[in-house]
Design a protein around this motif. Structure first.
Motif, short mmCIF file in Angstrom:
data_model
loop_
_atom_site.label_atom_id
_atom_site.label_comp_id
_atom_site.label_asym_id
_atom_site.label_seq_id
_atom_site.Cartn_x
_atom_site.Cartn_y
_atom_site.Cartn_z
N THR A 155 29.31 44.36 51.23
CA THR A 155 30.37 45.51 50.48
C THR A 155 30.59 44.99 48.89
N GLY A 156 31.30 45.70 48.14
CA GLY A 156 31.47 45.39 46.82
C GLY A 156 30.42 45.70 46.02
N MET A 157 30.29 45.04 44.71
CA MET A 157 29.35 45.26 43.73
C MET A 157 28.12 44.21 43.99
N LEU A 158 27.06 44.68 43.63
CA LEU A 158 25.63 43.86 43.71
C LEU A 158 25.94 43.06 42.55
N LEU A 159 25.52 41.77 42.50
CA LEU A 159 25.61 40.84 41.48
C LEU A 159 24.31 40.43 41.25
N VAL A 160 23.79 40.60 39.97
CA VAL A 160 22.49 40.52 39.61
C VAL A 160 22.34 39.54 38.47
N PRO A 161 21.23 38.78 38.10
CA PRO A 161 20.97 37.90 37.05
C PRO A 161 21.54 38.30 35.74
N GLY A 162 22.44 37.25 35.07
CA GLY A 162 22.76 37.93 33.78
C GLY A 162 24.18 38.25 33.76
N MET A 163 24.69 38.40 35.00
CA MET A 163 26.26 38.78 35.32
C MET A 163 27.03 37.38 35.16
N VAL A 164 28.21 37.47 34.45
CA VAL A 164 29.12 36.30 34.41
C VAL A 164 30.40 36.66 34.88
N PHE A 165 31.02 35.80 35.87
CA PHE A 165 32.48 36.05 36.72
C PHE A 165 32.90 34.82 37.05
N THR A 166 34.19 34.90 37.48
CA THR A 166 34.81 33.83 37.92
C THR A 166 35.12 33.96 39.69
N ILE A 167 35.11 32.79 40.20
CA ILE A 167 35.52 33.04 41.57
C ILE A 167 36.77 32.01 41.49
N GLU A 168 37.99 32.28 41.96
CA GLU A 168 39.08 31.74 41.93
C GLU A 168 40.06 31.97 42.99
N PRO A 169 39.76 31.50 44.23
CA PRO A 169 40.41 32.02 45.25
C PRO A 169 41.83 31.19 45.37
N MET A 170 42.80 31.94 45.79
CA MET A 170 44.32 31.55 46.11
C MET A 170 44.76 31.38 47.25
N VAL A 171 44.95 30.32 47.73
CA VAL A 171 45.06 30.03 49.30
C VAL A 171 46.42 29.52 49.54
N ASN A 172 47.08 30.24 50.55
CA ASN A 172 48.38 29.87 50.71
C ASN A 172 48.57 29.19 52.12
N MET A 173 49.69 28.30 52.03
CA MET A 173 49.96 27.47 53.39
C MET A 173 50.62 28.42 54.41
N GLY A 174 51.13 29.83 54.01
CA GLY A 174 51.76 30.31 54.99
C GLY A 174 51.30 31.82 54.95
N ASP A 175 51.83 32.73 54.73
CA ASP A 175 51.51 34.25 54.74
C ASP A 175 50.75 34.56 53.39
N TRP A 176 50.00 35.33 53.32
CA TRP A 176 49.18 35.76 52.17
C TRP A 176 49.77 36.74 51.38
N HIS A 177 51.13 37.18 51.71
CA HIS A 177 51.87 38.25 50.52
C HIS A 177 52.38 37.48 49.39
N VAL A 178 52.47 38.12 48.51
CA VAL A 178 53.24 37.52 47.16
C VAL A 178 53.96 38.59 46.63
N PHE A 179 54.83 38.03 45.60
CA PHE A 179 55.70 38.99 44.74
C PHE A 179 55.69 38.24 43.18
N VAL A 180 56.12 39.37 42.32
CA VAL A 180 56.02 38.79 40.95
C VAL A 180 57.47 38.63 40.60
N ASP A 181 57.98 37.49 39.97
CA ASP A 181 59.12 37.40 39.39
C ASP A 181 59.60 38.27 38.50
N GLU A 182 60.82 39.17 38.90
CA GLU A 182 61.24 40.38 38.07
C GLU A 182 61.82 39.74 36.74
N ASP A 183 62.16 38.56 36.84
CA ASP A 183 62.97 37.83 35.37
C ASP A 183 61.80 37.80 34.25
#
Length: 287
Positions: A227-255
């Motif tokens: 699933t997702g986009m096909l990745l072909v030669p010449g494409m440049v991208f990041t992989i940057e997994p964010m791994v949590n000790m607990g639940d995967w849910h997050v929030f953005v600081d309103e301040d």
């Protein structure tokens, strides 16, 4: 996407140029209903060399941080290290003023998942874990990578989190093969995190990079194979997994509107590389 017609046994574009093997694979996948990249996502050799040079400087910046980071320094001190080293070597810190972000680097401590804003009042202490996320512009090209740093000695569980997050990046990279799909990467990352008792953040992802800070495709760190986009030669991208000790849910600081924090306020860890897909596999541009 290119249109084509058949002339004898050879496929040609309507413009008369012969199709490459990559063109044929992309078109075949598109006919099967798969999401495929447009031409603008496939970098030219000149662009790849520019991104590669930016990657070298980006790595040097992170090495500079690694040589100086310690307990007792502030996250603003890290910002100064990044800003001064980058500009002294002809680069531009991409985060600075990007959509209003006020600093030259993201510093995310303990329960902060990403986009932490450096602060003179935030002092690193023994046992902290911190992600330093550096993006460098050099001659108009972008490279993006982050590392985790453990300040002194930390708990066994926080150390395991840091180690498994790095392993998640490594298994994601190992899943990258020419003509794989984004979902292949995410599947392997999530499987490894869950096997070790952790979760993967779903609200944030990796991304295309190189000619701009953020490009298509989104590189999600969970999903299904094929699933997702096909990745072909010449494409440049990041992989940057964010791994949590607990639940995967997050929030953005309103301040501040930037700092992403785990909802349960348990620690999070992240590692990142910029990658080039080639005919043989991926090349890491930010080693």
């Amino acid at each position: 996407m290119l249109q084509m017609k058949k002339r004898g046994r050879v496929w040609h574009t309507i413009a008369g140029e012969p199709l490459t093997e990559m063109d044929k694979i992309i078109m075949g996948m598109e006919r099967r209903g798969k999401k495929v990249p447009h031409r603008g996502l496939i970098k030219t050799p000149e662009q790849i060399e520019g991104i590669r040079r930016a990657g070298v400087l980006n790595t040097q910046v992170l090495d500079h941080v690694a040589a100086h980071i310690r307990a007792g320094m502030s996250t603003e001190d890290i910002n100064t290290l990044v800003h001064d080293y980058t500009t002294a070597h002809g680069g531009i810190p991409a985060p600075l003023n990007y959509e209003g972000f006020p600093k030259s680097v993201c510093t995310s401590v303990n329960e902060v998942v990403c986009h932490g804003i450096p602060d003179a009042d935030e002092i690193l202490e023994e046992g902290d874990i911190i992600n330093v996320d550096v993006t460098t512009i050099l001659d108009g090209y972008y490279a993006d990578a982050s590392r985790m740093f453990v300040i002194g000695q930390t708990t066994a569980q926080k150390q395991k989190l840091v180690d498994v997050a790095k392993e998640c990046l490594e298994v994601g990279i190992a899943a990258c093969r020419p003509y794989c799909f984004v979902g292949d990467i995410g599947y392997e990352i999530a499987k490894h995190a869950h096997k070790n008792g952790f979760t993967v953040v779903r609200d944030l992802c990796g991304h295309g990079v190189g000619n701009a800070f953020h490009e298509d495709p989104d590189i999600v760190h969970y999903g299904k194979r094929g699933t997702g986009m096909l990745l072909v030669p010449g494409m440049v991208f990041t992989i940057e997994p964010m791994v949590n000790m607990g639940d995967w849910h997050v929030f953005v600081d309103e301040d501040d509107g930037w700092t992403v924090v785990t909802e349960d306020e348990l620690p999070s860890a992240q590692w990142e590389h910029t990658l080039l897909m080639t005919d043989e596999g991926v090349e890491i541009l930010t080693y």
